[in-house]
Design a protein around this motif. Structure first.
Motif, short mmCIF file in Angstrom:
data_model
loop_
_atom_site.label_atom_id
_atom_site.label_comp_id
_atom_site.label_asym_id
_atom_site.label_seq_id
_atom_site.Cartn_x
_atom_site.Cartn_y
_atom_site.Cartn_z
N GLU A 141 40.23 54.22 57.36
CA GLU A 141 40.17 53.15 56.37
C GLU A 141 41.33 53.28 55.40
OE1 GLU A 141 37.96 50.63 56.05
OE2 GLU A 141 36.74 51.20 57.80
N PHE A 142 42.07 52.20 55.21
CA PHE A 142 43.17 52.16 54.26
C PHE A 142 43.06 50.89 53.44
CE2 PHE A 142 44.75 54.43 58.04
CZ PHE A 142 44.97 55.67 57.48
N ALA A 143 42.80 51.06 52.16
CA ALA A 143 42.69 49.91 51.25
C ALA A 143 41.75 48.84 51.82
CB ALA A 143 44.07 49.32 50.97
N GLY A 144 40.64 49.29 52.36
CA GLY A 144 39.64 48.36 52.88
C GLY A 144 39.90 47.83 54.26
N ARG A 145 40.96 48.29 54.90
CA ARG A 145 41.27 47.85 56.27
C ARG A 145 40.99 48.98 57.24
NH1 ARG A 145 44.41 43.17 56.71
NH2 ARG A 145 45.12 42.35 54.70
N SER A 146 40.31 48.66 58.33
CA SER A 146 39.99 49.64 59.35
C SER A 146 41.05 49.63 60.44
CB SER A 146 38.62 49.34 59.98
OG SER A 146 37.60 49.50 59.02
N ILE A 147 41.52 50.81 60.81
CA ILE A 147 42.50 50.96 61.88
C ILE A 147 41.91 51.90 62.93
CG2 ILE A 147 44.82 51.69 62.51
CD1 ILE A 147 44.85 49.34 60.64
N ARG A 148 41.89 51.45 64.17
CA ARG A 148 41.43 52.27 65.28
C ARG A 148 42.64 52.89 65.97
NH1 ARG A 148 36.43 51.91 67.14
NH2 ARG A 148 37.00 51.91 69.35
N LEU A 149 42.56 54.20 66.19
CA LEU A 149 43.71 54.95 66.71
C LEU A 149 43.31 55.72 67.96
CD1 LEU A 149 46.71 55.83 65.87
CD2 LEU A 149 45.61 57.97 65.16
N ALA A 150 43.93 55.39 69.09
CA ALA A 150 43.73 56.15 70.32
C ALA A 150 44.57 57.42 70.26
CB ALA A 150 44.13 55.31 71.53
N ARG A 151 44.00 58.55 70.71
CA ARG A 151 44.70 59.81 70.54
C ARG A 151 44.19 60.86 71.52
NH1 ARG A 151 42.01 61.89 64.92
NH2 ARG A 151 43.58 63.49 65.21
N ALA B 295 49.10 49.96 60.88
CA ALA B 295 48.76 49.42 59.57
C ALA B 295 49.60 48.18 59.27
CB ALA B 295 48.97 50.49 58.49
N ALA B 296 50.89 48.22 59.64
CA ALA B 296 51.73 47.04 59.45
C ALA B 296 51.25 45.87 60.31
CB ALA B 296 53.19 47.38 59.76
N MET B 297 50.83 46.16 61.54
CA MET B 297 50.30 45.09 62.39
C MET B 297 49.04 44.49 61.81
SD MET B 297 50.91 46.17 66.38
CE MET B 297 50.61 44.46 66.88
N ALA B 298 48.23 45.31 61.14
CA ALA B 298 47.01 44.79 60.51
C ALA B 298 47.33 43.77 59.43
CB ALA B 298 46.20 45.94 59.92
N LEU B 299 48.53 43.84 58.86
CA LEU B 299 48.96 42.87 57.86
C LEU B 299 49.62 41.65 58.49
CD1 LEU B 299 50.55 45.30 55.23
CD2 LEU B 299 48.23 44.36 55.26
N GLY B 300 49.81 41.67 59.80
CA GLY B 300 50.41 40.54 60.49
C GLY B 300 51.86 40.72 60.88
N PHE B 301 52.44 41.89 60.61
CA PHE B 301 53.84 42.12 60.95
C PHE B 301 54.03 42.33 62.45
CE2 PHE B 301 53.75 43.44 56.49
CZ PHE B 301 54.92 42.88 56.00
N ARG B 302 55.19 41.97 62.94
CA ARG B 302 55.63 42.40 64.27
C ARG B 302 56.20 43.80 64.12
NH1 ARG B 302 59.98 39.87 65.52
NH2 ARG B 302 60.27 38.81 63.54
N VAL B 303 55.88 44.69 65.04
CA VAL B 303 56.27 46.09 64.91
C VAL B 303 56.94 46.57 66.18
CG1 VAL B 303 55.47 48.45 64.52
CG2 VAL B 303 54.40 46.56 63.26
N SER B 304 58.06 47.27 66.00
CA SER B 304 58.71 47.99 67.09
C SER B 304 58.44 49.47 66.88
CB SER B 304 60.22 47.71 67.09
OG SER B 304 60.86 48.42 68.14
#
Length: 246
Positions: free
Chosen positions: A27-37, A103-112
Motif C-alpha cells: 500500500e502506497f498513499a492508499g493505492r494497492s500494488i501487487r508485485l510478482a516475485r 506505482a507510476a503505472m497505477a497513476l496512469g503513466f506509460r512506463v519503460s
C-alpha cells in the motif's frame, strides 16, 4: 509487452529463476500494488551460469530481491506525481522487480522498465497483469549504463542504484544522457556511504540535484532511513557541452 534489446548488448543472459513464486500486495498513499516475485531468490546464487557471468562482468542477480529503496521510490512516485500529467512516459533504471514503475503505472503513466538482466521482465509482465494495467502501457528495455542508448524520457526513476561507489558516475551519466531537457528524475536509496557522492557526480554532468531525508519500512517492519534525490536537467546543458567547457 515488448522487450527492446540494446544493439550494443552482448552480455549472456542469466538463467531464468525456476523456483517458487508469490504475489505480494503493498500500500502506497492508499493505492494497492501487487508485485510478482521469487520466493527463494538466493537459489540463483548457486547457479553456475551466474558464477560465470559474475567472473566476466561482476554480475549479481540483484533483480530478484525487493530492496528497501523500492518501497521508498513507490511512495515518492505516488505522493509527488499524483496530480501530474500521466501522458508522460517514465523510464525506470535498474528496475529489478519494478515496484516503482508499477506505482507510476497505477497513476496512469506509460512506463519503460529497464534492467541489465532480462530475467526480471517475466515477473514485471506478470505484475502488470496482476494489477490489471494495460499491457500496451508497459515496455521493457535491456540497458547497460556504460553505453546508454540515444533516447530521452521526461521522467526517470530509480531505487537503490547507488549501492557501490563505482556506480555513482555511471548513474549520473545515464541521467545526463537520457533525461529530456526540463525533465525530472527521482532516485531513492537507503542510507549508503557511496550515495553521498551523487550530488557532486550529477553536477559534473550538468544536472541539478536536490536531496531530502526519507524513510521506509523494510519487510521485517524495521524503519530504514534514506534519501530521495530529485534531479533536474538544465535546459541547454548536455554532457558534451560540459566536457567542452573544461
Amino acid at each position: 509487452m515488448s522487450v527492446a534489446r540494446a544493439p550494443h548488448d552482448a552480455s549472456p543472459p542469466a538463467p531464468e529463476y525456476r523456483g517458487p513464486t508469490t504475489v505480494s500486495t503493498f500500500e502506497f498513499a492508499g493505492r494497492s500494488i501487487r508485485l510478482a516475485r521469487p520466493v527463494e531468490p538466493d537459489r540463483l546464487l548457486d547457479d553456475p551460469a551466474v558464477h560465470a557471468w559474475n567472473r566476466t562482468d561482476d554480475y549479481m542477480p540483484y533483480w530478484a530481491y525487493l530492496w528497501p529503496g523500492a518501497g521508498m521510490l513507490a511512495e515518492a512516485v505516488v505522493s509527488r506525481w499524483a496530480a501530474d500529467d500521466p501522458r508522460d512516459e517514465v523510464l525506470e533504471l535498474g528496475c529489478g522487480l519494478g515496484l516503482g514503475g508499477l506505482a507510476a503505472m497505477a497513476l496512469g503513466f506509460r512506463v519503460s522498465f529497464s534492467d541489465y538482466d532480462p530475467a526480471a521482465f517475466g515477473f514485471i509482465r506478470r505484475s502488470v497483469a496482476e494489477n490489471g494495467f494495460p499491457a500496451e502501457r508497459a515496455t521493457t528495455l535491456l540497458l547497460d549504463w556504460r553505453e546508454p542508448p540515444d533516447a530521452r524520457y521526461p521522467r526517470i526513476i530509480a531505487a537503490d542504484v547507488l549501492y557501490e561507489k563505482k556506480l555513482v558516475p555511471l548513474v549520473a551519466g545515464v541521467l545526463a544522457r537520457m533525461l529530456a531537457p526540463g525533465g525530472e528524475a527521482l532516485l531513492t536509496t537507503p542510507y549508503r556511504a557511496s550515495a553521498e557522492a551523487f550530488p557532486q557526480a550529477a553536477a559534473a554532468v550538468g544536472l541539478v540535484s536536490e536531496s531530502e531525508p526519507a524513510w521506509t519500512l523494510d519487510e521485517a517492519g524495521e524503519r530504514r532511513p534514506g534519501t530521495i534525490y530529485r534531479v533536474l536537467r538544465r535546459p541547454g546543458v548536455t554532457p558534451g557541452s560540459i566536457a567542452a567547457s573544461r
